[in-house]
Design a protein around this motif. Sequence first.
Motif, PDB file in Angstrom:
ATOM      1  N   ALA A  27       8.138  35.470 -25.236  1.00  0.00           N
ATOM      2  CA  ALA A  27       7.803  35.863 -26.609  1.00  0.00           C
ATOM      3  C   ALA A  27       7.574  34.645 -27.506  1.00  0.00           C
ATOM      4  CB  ALA A  27       8.900  36.753 -27.187  1.00  0.00           C
ATOM      5  N   GLY A  28       6.943  33.623 -26.958  1.00  0.00           N
ATOM      6  CA  GLY A  28       6.631  32.430 -27.742  1.00  0.00           C
ATOM      7  C   GLY A  28       7.787  31.483 -27.944  1.00  0.00           C
ATOM      8  N   PHE A  29       8.903  31.697 -27.245  1.00  0.00           N
ATOM      9  CA  PHE A  29      10.106  30.878 -27.412  1.00  0.00           C
ATOM     10  C   PHE A  29      10.418  30.184 -26.096  1.00  0.00           C
ATOM     11  CE2 PHE A  29      14.635  29.995 -27.846  1.00  0.00           C
ATOM     12  CZ  PHE A  29      14.758  29.637 -29.179  1.00  0.00           C
ATOM     13  N   SER A  30      10.916  28.949 -26.173  1.00  0.00           N
ATOM     14  CA  SER A  30      11.252  28.180 -24.975  1.00  0.00           C
ATOM     15  C   SER A  30      12.737  27.852 -24.968  1.00  0.00           C
ATOM     16  CB  SER A  30      10.439  26.878 -24.918  1.00  0.00           C
ATOM     17  OG  SER A  30       9.063  27.156 -24.772  1.00  0.00           O
ATOM     18  N   LEU A  31      13.404  28.195 -23.867  1.00  0.00           N
ATOM     19  CA  LEU A  31      14.846  27.995 -23.717  1.00  0.00           C
ATOM     20  C   LEU A  31      15.100  27.213 -22.449  1.00  0.00           C
ATOM     21  CD1 LEU A  31      17.786  28.852 -24.688  1.00  0.00           C
ATOM     22  CD2 LEU A  31      17.574  30.718 -23.021  1.00  0.00           C
ATOM     23  N   VAL A  53      10.812  23.175 -27.517  1.00  0.00           N
ATOM     24  CA  VAL A  53      12.020  23.820 -27.010  1.00  0.00           C
ATOM     25  C   VAL A  53      12.872  24.280 -28.185  1.00  0.00           C
ATOM     26  CG1 VAL A  53      14.148  23.476 -25.698  1.00  0.00           C
ATOM     27  CG2 VAL A  53      11.995  22.516 -24.858  1.00  0.00           C
ATOM     28  N   GLY A  54      13.237  25.562 -28.181  1.00  0.00           N
ATOM     29  CA  GLY A  54      14.006  26.112 -29.296  1.00  0.00           C
ATOM     30  C   GLY A  54      15.486  26.236 -29.037  1.00  0.00           C
ATOM     31  N   GLY A  55      15.899  26.113 -27.773  1.00  0.00           N
ATOM     32  CA  GLY A  55      17.315  26.253 -27.465  1.00  0.00           C
ATOM     33  C   GLY A  55      17.642  25.627 -26.129  1.00  0.00           C
ATOM     34  N   VAL A  56      18.905  25.227 -25.992  1.00  0.00           N
ATOM     35  CA  VAL A  56      19.421  24.660 -24.748  1.00  0.00           C
ATOM     36  C   VAL A  56      20.744  25.339 -24.439  1.00  0.00           C
ATOM     37  CG1 VAL A  56      20.331  22.616 -23.600  1.00  0.00           C
ATOM     38  CG2 VAL A  56      18.318  22.412 -25.073  1.00  0.00           C
ATOM     39  N   VAL A  57      20.869  25.860 -23.228  1.00  0.00           N
ATOM     40  CA  VAL A  57      22.100  26.472 -22.742  1.00  0.00           C
ATOM     41  C   VAL A  57      22.746  25.505 -21.759  1.00  0.00           C
ATOM     42  CG1 VAL A  57      22.898  28.207 -21.093  1.00  0.00           C
ATOM     43  CG2 VAL A  57      21.536  28.902 -23.071  1.00  0.00           C
ATOM     44  N   LEU A  58      24.044  25.280 -21.920  1.00  0.00           N
ATOM     45  CA  LEU A  58      24.801  24.460 -20.976  1.00  0.00           C
ATOM     46  C   LEU A  58      25.760  25.373 -20.219  1.00  0.00           C
ATOM     47  CD1 LEU A  58      25.640  21.406 -23.271  1.00  0.00           C
ATOM     48  CD2 LEU A  58      23.764  21.631 -21.629  1.00  0.00           C
ATOM     49  N   SER A  59      25.641  25.402 -18.893  1.00  0.00           N
ATOM     50  CA  SER A  59      26.468  26.316 -18.108  1.00  0.00           C
ATOM     51  C   SER A  59      27.909  25.843 -18.001  1.00  0.00           C
ATOM     52  CB  SER A  59      25.873  26.524 -16.711  1.00  0.00           C
ATOM     53  OG  SER A  59      25.931  25.329 -15.950  1.00  0.00           O
ATOM     54  N   HIS A  60      28.123  24.521 -17.958  1.00  0.00           N
ATOM     55  CA  HIS A  60      29.477  23.987 -17.891  1.00  0.00           C
ATOM     56  C   HIS A  60      29.437  22.477 -18.054  1.00  0.00           C
ATOM     57  CE1 HIS A  60      28.075  23.710 -13.736  1.00  0.00           C
ATOM     58  NE2 HIS A  60      29.072  22.885 -13.455  1.00  0.00           N
ATOM     59  N   SER A  61      30.570  21.833 -17.888  1.00  0.00           N
ATOM     60  CA  SER A  61      30.730  20.447 -18.312  1.00  0.00           C
ATOM     61  C   SER A  61      30.429  19.404 -17.245  1.00  0.00           C
ATOM     62  CB  SER A  61      32.175  20.219 -18.803  1.00  0.00           C
ATOM     63  OG  SER A  61      33.101  20.519 -17.763  1.00  0.00           O
ATOM     64  N   HIS A  62      30.030  19.783 -16.042  1.00  0.00           N
ATOM     65  CA  HIS A  62      29.844  18.787 -14.993  1.00  0.00           C
ATOM     66  C   HIS A  62      28.573  17.968 -15.219  1.00  0.00           C
ATOM     67  CE1 HIS A  62      32.662  21.213 -12.143  1.00  0.00           C
ATOM     68  NE2 HIS A  62      33.314  20.520 -13.049  1.00  0.00           N
ATOM     69  N   PRO A  63      28.607  16.667 -14.910  1.00  0.00           N
ATOM     70  CA  PRO A  63      27.503  15.771 -15.277  1.00  0.00           C
ATOM     71  C   PRO A  63      26.136  16.166 -14.728  1.00  0.00           C
ATOM     72  CG  PRO A  63      29.431  14.495 -14.664  1.00  0.00           C
ATOM     73  CD  PRO A  63      29.748  15.922 -14.330  1.00  0.00           C
ATOM     74  N   ASP A  64      26.099  16.776 -13.523  1.00  0.00           N
ATOM     75  CA  ASP A  64      24.786  17.124 -12.972  1.00  0.00           C
ATOM     76  C   ASP A  64      24.140  18.288 -13.713  1.00  0.00           C
ATOM     77  OD1 ASP A  64      26.859  18.705 -11.866  1.00  0.00           O
ATOM     78  OD2 ASP A  64      25.651  19.242 -10.118  1.00  0.00           O
ATOM     79  N   LEU A  76      16.319  13.043 -30.662  1.00  0.00           N
ATOM     80  CA  LEU A  76      16.246  13.811 -31.911  1.00  0.00           C
ATOM     81  C   LEU A  76      16.391  12.909 -33.140  1.00  0.00           C
ATOM     82  CD1 LEU A  76      18.320  16.967 -30.921  1.00  0.00           C
ATOM     83  CD2 LEU A  76      15.887  16.924 -31.489  1.00  0.00           C
ATOM     84  N   ASN A  77      16.943  11.742 -32.942  1.00  0.00           N
ATOM     85  CA  ASN A  77      17.031  10.760 -34.023  1.00  0.00           C
ATOM     86  C   ASN A  77      15.856   9.794 -34.039  1.00  0.00           C
ATOM     87  OD1 ASN A  77      19.301  11.300 -35.593  1.00  0.00           O
ATOM     88  ND2 ASN A  77      20.693  10.273 -34.185  1.00  0.00           N
ATOM     89  N   TYR A  78      15.414   9.352 -32.835  1.00  0.00           N
ATOM     90  CA  TYR A  78      14.556   8.170 -32.795  1.00  0.00           C
ATOM     91  C   TYR A  78      13.204   8.363 -32.130  1.00  0.00           C
ATOM     92  CZ  TYR A  78      18.829   6.033 -34.374  1.00  0.00           C
ATOM     93  OH  TYR A  78      19.957   5.733 -35.105  1.00  0.00           O
ATOM     94  N   ASP A  79      12.973   9.472 -31.447  1.00  0.00           N
ATOM     95  CA  ASP A  79      11.623   9.778 -30.986  1.00  0.00           C
ATOM     96  C   ASP A  79      10.863  10.333 -32.182  1.00  0.00           C
ATOM     97  OD1 ASP A  79       9.370  11.390 -30.154  1.00  0.00           O
ATOM     98  OD2 ASP A  79      10.186  11.433 -28.124  1.00  0.00           O
ATOM     99  N   PRO A  80       9.789   9.673 -32.633  1.00  0.00           N
ATOM    100  CA  PRO A  80       9.124  10.119 -33.865  1.00  0.00           C
ATOM    101  C   PRO A  80       8.678  11.574 -33.831  1.00  0.00           C
ATOM    102  CG  PRO A  80       8.349   7.941 -33.247  1.00  0.00           C
ATOM    103  CD  PRO A  80       9.190   8.436 -32.098  1.00  0.00           C
ATOM    104  N   GLU A  81       8.198  12.043 -32.676  1.00  0.00           N
ATOM    105  CA  GLU A  81       7.731  13.424 -32.592  1.00  0.00           C
ATOM    106  C   GLU A  81       8.885  14.411 -32.690  1.00  0.00           C
ATOM    107  OE1 GLU A  81       4.580  14.900 -32.420  1.00  0.00           O
ATOM    108  OE2 GLU A  81       4.154  12.906 -33.197  1.00  0.00           O
ATOM    109  N   LEU A  82       9.960  14.163 -31.936  1.00  0.00           N
ATOM    110  CA  LEU A  82      11.101  15.071 -32.011  1.00  0.00           C
ATOM    111  C   LEU A  82      11.791  14.986 -33.355  1.00  0.00           C
ATOM    112  CD1 LEU A  82      10.609  15.361 -28.925  1.00  0.00           C
ATOM    113  CD2 LEU A  82      13.091  15.528 -28.687  1.00  0.00           C
ATOM    114  N   ALA A  83      11.938  13.776 -33.885  1.00  0.00           N
ATOM    115  CA  ALA A  83      12.609  13.618 -35.176  1.00  0.00           C
ATOM    116  C   ALA A  83      11.846  14.322 -36.297  1.00  0.00           C
ATOM    117  CB  ALA A  83      12.767  12.137 -35.502  1.00  0.00           C
ATOM    118  N   ARG A  84      10.541  14.509 -36.112  1.00  0.00           N
ATOM    119  CA  ARG A  84       9.721  15.151 -37.141  1.00  0.00           C
ATOM    120  C   ARG A  84       9.561  16.649 -36.909  1.00  0.00           C
ATOM    121  NH1 ARG A  84       4.244  16.229 -37.476  1.00  0.00           N
ATOM    122  NH2 ARG A  84       3.872  15.159 -35.499  1.00  0.00           N
TER     123      ARG A  84
END
Length: 262
Positions: A27-31, A53-64, A76-84
Amino acid sequence: MLLTVLGSGSCELRADRSSPAYLLQAAGFSLLLDLGAGAWRRLTEAGLDPAQVGGVVLSHSHPDHLADLIPLLFALNYDPELARRASLDILGHRDLEPLVAGLQGLFGTWLTPPPERLRARWLAPGRSLDLGPLTIHTAAADHAPTSLAWRVEAEGQSLVYLGDSRATPELARFSRGAGLIIAHCAGSDQKPKPGHLYPRAAGELARRAGAGGLLLSHFYREVDPDLAVASAAEAFGGPVWAARDLGRWRLAAGGPRPDGDA
């Protein structure tokens, strides 16, 4: 719904299989489902725009499953496209909040994007919420204290992402009637991996759930994907596939199916 596998592997360092990550478009949304190492690289290789990307789901805390959280917070801070342009929600078990806070405490403002770029939503098992056009449900998964299974519904379709988990009656009920179940088949029937599904158990869970299809993933080198599919299919009686990086599956009326040469 269109599912793109960004990472079908494990913690092993391989060219062909990145760590777990999946992109669901509906429906036009990316997760994004999990952020294993290489998730963002694979996403751009698939020709997709990270800023969409409109959302990120984390299944649990393991590094992989969350290693690419660090480059996301940084970008999100320093990539000009994402920051904008970017604006997304991160969803996970409520006990993941200290982990993210710890990363931000370690790196400071480098990993602390402004609230209009990133919103965190920490959930208890059993919670449901709407995210854009998606309805998302959670259930406790049997793997780690921070583990959640996720059910995403949109466009009359449903997908269940079990993350790393053993099979439980509760997860079979949670997955009931799902169009597609993504199951992390980390071990073989002969050598099950603790805290994970193995092929026959994944097939039996899908059968009990009455699912439309089963996608096996999270493969270690020692697991033969073809043998895993054969065993799961025998137990399930429905369509089973082995995930591969950049493979795509479409969920629509009539059941799930590979999209392209998946």
